[in-house]
Design an enzyme around this catalytic site. Structure first.
Site, PDB file in Angstrom:
ATOM      1  N   MET A  27      -8.619  -5.875  -4.938  1.00 57.53           N
ATOM      2  CA  MET A  27      -9.534  -6.263  -6.021  1.00 57.53           C
ATOM      3  C   MET A  27      -8.774  -7.149  -7.011  1.00 57.53           C
ATOM      4  O   MET A  27      -9.180  -7.294  -8.168  1.00 57.53           O
ATOM      5  CB  MET A  27     -10.096  -5.024  -6.717  1.00 57.53           C
ATOM      6  CG  MET A  27     -10.957  -4.190  -5.771  1.00 57.53           C
ATOM      7  SD  MET A  27     -12.240  -3.246  -6.595  1.00 57.53           S
ATOM      8  CE  MET A  27     -11.271  -2.190  -7.640  1.00 57.53           C
ATOM      9  N   LEU A  30      -2.908  -8.493  -8.810  1.00 52.77           N
ATOM     10  CA  LEU A  30      -1.936  -7.991  -7.833  1.00 52.77           C
ATOM     11  C   LEU A  30      -0.628  -7.548  -8.487  1.00 52.77           C
ATOM     12  O   LEU A  30      -0.164  -8.151  -9.454  1.00 52.77           O
ATOM     13  CB  LEU A  30      -1.644  -9.083  -6.797  1.00 52.77           C
ATOM     14  CG  LEU A  30      -2.868  -9.618  -6.045  1.00 52.77           C
ATOM     15  CD1 LEU A  30      -2.444 -10.673  -5.031  1.00 52.77           C
ATOM     16  CD2 LEU A  30      -3.630  -8.498  -5.354  1.00 52.77           C
ATOM     17  N   GLY A  33       2.734  -3.150  -5.557  1.00 54.79           N
ATOM     18  CA  GLY A  33       2.102  -2.297  -4.541  1.00 54.79           C
ATOM     19  C   GLY A  33       1.334  -3.161  -3.542  1.00 54.79           C
ATOM     20  O   GLY A  33       1.491  -3.025  -2.324  1.00 54.79           O
ATOM     21  N   HIS A  34       0.509  -4.089  -4.059  1.00 55.19           N
ATOM     22  CA  HIS A  34      -0.224  -5.002  -3.162  1.00 55.19           C
ATOM     23  C   HIS A  34       0.761  -5.847  -2.359  1.00 55.19           C
ATOM     24  O   HIS A  34       0.564  -6.083  -1.163  1.00 55.19           O
ATOM     25  CB  HIS A  34      -1.106  -5.956  -3.968  1.00 55.19           C
ATOM     26  CG  HIS A  34      -2.174  -5.287  -4.780  1.00 55.19           C
ATOM     27  ND1 HIS A  34      -2.151  -5.242  -6.146  1.00 55.19           N
ATOM     28  CD2 HIS A  34      -3.310  -4.647  -4.397  1.00 55.19           C
ATOM     29  CE1 HIS A  34      -3.221  -4.615  -6.594  1.00 55.19           C
ATOM     30  NE2 HIS A  34      -3.943  -4.233  -5.553  1.00 55.19           N
ATOM     31  N   GLN A  58     -18.579  -0.204  -6.118  1.00 55.32           N
ATOM     32  CA  GLN A  58     -17.746   1.006  -6.115  1.00 55.32           C
ATOM     33  C   GLN A  58     -17.454   1.513  -7.526  1.00 55.32           C
ATOM     34  O   GLN A  58     -16.697   2.468  -7.692  1.00 55.32           O
ATOM     35  CB  GLN A  58     -16.467   0.779  -5.320  1.00 55.32           C
ATOM     36  CG  GLN A  58     -15.459  -0.194  -5.925  1.00 55.32           C
ATOM     37  CD  GLN A  58     -14.323  -0.488  -4.961  1.00 55.32           C
ATOM     38  OE1 GLN A  58     -14.483  -1.201  -3.973  1.00 55.32           O
ATOM     39  NE2 GLN A  58     -13.141   0.066  -5.211  1.00 55.32           N
ATOM     40  N   GLN A 150      -9.348   7.207  -0.131  1.00 54.48           N
ATOM     41  CA  GLN A 150      -9.942   5.936   0.339  1.00 54.48           C
ATOM     42  C   GLN A 150      -9.425   5.601   1.741  1.00 54.48           C
ATOM     43  O   GLN A 150     -10.198   5.204   2.627  1.00 54.48           O
ATOM     44  CB  GLN A 150      -9.574   4.815  -0.634  1.00 54.48           C
ATOM     45  CG  GLN A 150      -9.820   3.420  -0.110  1.00 54.48           C
ATOM     46  CD  GLN A 150      -9.601   2.352  -1.158  1.00 54.48           C
ATOM     47  OE1 GLN A 150     -10.443   2.152  -2.014  1.00 54.48           O
ATOM     48  NE2 GLN A 150      -8.475   1.659  -1.105  1.00 54.48           N
ATOM     49  N   VAL A 173       3.931   2.486  -3.935  1.00 51.83           N
ATOM     50  CA  VAL A 173       5.077   1.887  -4.637  1.00 51.83           C
ATOM     51  C   VAL A 173       5.072   2.418  -6.071  1.00 51.83           C
ATOM     52  O   VAL A 173       4.017   2.479  -6.715  1.00 51.83           O
ATOM     53  CB  VAL A 173       4.988   0.339  -4.622  1.00 51.83           C
ATOM     54  CG1 VAL A 173       6.152  -0.274  -5.387  1.00 51.83           C
ATOM     55  CG2 VAL A 173       4.974  -0.164  -3.180  1.00 51.83           C
ATOM     56  N   SER A 183      -3.382  -1.278 -10.820  1.00 49.64           N
ATOM     57  CA  SER A 183      -3.852  -2.329 -11.735  1.00 49.64           C
ATOM     58  C   SER A 183      -4.297  -1.700 -13.052  1.00 49.64           C
ATOM     59  O   SER A 183      -4.204  -2.320 -14.113  1.00 49.64           O
ATOM     60  CB  SER A 183      -5.020  -3.098 -11.108  1.00 49.64           C
ATOM     61  OG  SER A 183      -4.613  -3.643  -9.874  1.00 49.64           O
ATOM     62  N   ARG A 184      -4.783  -0.446 -13.000  1.00 50.40           N
ATOM     63  CA  ARG A 184      -5.278   0.211 -14.224  1.00 50.40           C
ATOM     64  C   ARG A 184      -4.145   0.622 -15.164  1.00 50.40           C
ATOM     65  O   ARG A 184      -4.412   0.966 -16.316  1.00 50.40           O
ATOM     66  CB  ARG A 184      -6.135   1.430 -13.867  1.00 50.40           C
ATOM     67  CG  ARG A 184      -7.478   1.038 -13.265  1.00 50.40           C
ATOM     68  CD  ARG A 184      -8.453   2.205 -13.200  1.00 50.40           C
ATOM     69  NE  ARG A 184      -9.784   1.753 -12.863  1.00 50.40           N
ATOM     70  CZ  ARG A 184     -10.291   1.768 -11.628  1.00 50.40           C
ATOM     71  NH1 ARG A 184      -9.572   2.218 -10.614  1.00 50.40           N
ATOM     72  NH2 ARG A 184     -11.519   1.331 -11.401  1.00 50.40           N
TER      73      ARG A 184
END
Ligand code: PAF
Length: 281
Positions: A27, A30, A33-34, A58, A150, A173, A183-184
């Site tokens: 989403m 980045l 982790g991504h 979602q 997920q 990570v 991201s949050r």
């Protein structure tokens, strides 16, 4: 690196690239982790595709869809530097054209834990992931274990719908202090970020207890709860020890289980999890 926005352009572009194709669905906004998923995909596949789409279906009506962090130019430059071949950044209309009315439910797995706190969340995830997998037609798709439920929902959907793609789960990570990258995390103040460490501390303590011989799910969850409670200003949604495949609570650990935890820090919801591996007999 090619950037495409429509399904037609995506198909035409990918036809020019060699197989095997790997997809990293994201989403955006980045972080490392991504990028660890992209690196794994780069190592495994001839062609790396990344999707960037903040999926409205979602998010619940009171959730953070509007304020979810976005930085497409920054994401594109990270993708370019990481050796991504194709970025698919569709509009909401591309993913959900007028009249779109098909939803995917992964019953059972979607209802517990995150699904209980965020009704409809996994229906949105399963639906968008199925669409992305069909649009990209990759042989592999990469997901972080950070969103463990997920990952299991996607695996089950792929199995049940006989989708021809291998789902690859990749380790979470963490920052040096243990906080799982998300991201949050961008929403957290310095004080909230410090308090948020209770989640990874609780999981680490559970791992140590299990390595030391503790087998009882209730004792492990009680300890996780108390670590979160001691920190103060954290509202626990759940702490659980579950079977990794079914996500049902485990009473006595005889094989590897998963500890799941979710809490609110201020207005930010954070989730984390860890493998619990009993010592060999
Ligand atoms: O994990 C995420 O970023 C999202 O849930 C996903 C898998 C890209 C679907 O929107």
């Amino acid at each position: 690196m090619k950037v495409v926005e429509t399904v037609g352009d995506l198909r035409k572009t990918l036809a020019e690239y060699p197989r095997l194709i790997g997809l990293v669905p994201t989403m955006g906004y980045l972080h490392q982790g991504h990028l660890s998923l992209v690196r794994r995909c780069r190592a495994d596949c001839a062609t790396v595709a990344v999707s960037i789409f903040v999926n409205p279906t979602q998010f619940g009506p009171d959730e953070d869809y509007q304020r979810y962090p976005r930085d497409v130019p920054g994401d594109l430059s990270l993708c370019e530097n990481a050796g991504v071949d194709v970025v698919f950044a569709p509009t909401v209309e591309q993913m959900y054209p007028p009249g779109d009315s098909t939803l995917i439910e992964v019953q059972g797995l979607q209802d517990r834990w995150e699904g209980e706190v965020r009704p409809g969340h996994f229906r949105g995830v399963a639906t968008v992931v199925a669409k992305l997998l069909r649009m990209v037609c990759s042989e592999r798709a990469y997901f972080g274990e950070k969103d463990f439920q997920q990952l299991q929902v996607v695996r089950r959907m792929v199995r049940d719908l006989v989708l021809d793609v291998e789902i690859v789960g990749c380790p979470t990570v963490r920052d040096e202090d243990g906080l799982a990258l998300s991201s949050r995390n961008a929403y957290l103040s310095a004080d909230e970020r410090q308090r948020a460490l209770a989640l990874s501390r609780a999981l680490q303590t559970a791992q140590q207890m299990v390595a030391g011989g503790e087998q009882h799910g209730v004792k492990l969850t009680a300890m996780m709860r108390s670590i979160v409670a001691q920190t103060g200003a954290l509202q626990l949604d759940y702490a659980a020890v579950v079977d990794p495949g079914t996500l049902e609570p485990v009473e006595v650990l005889s094989q590897e289980a998963r500890a799941l935890i979710a809490a609110r820090v201020g207005t930010t919801r954070l989730i984390d999890n860890a493998a619990l591996v009993p010592p060999a007999e």
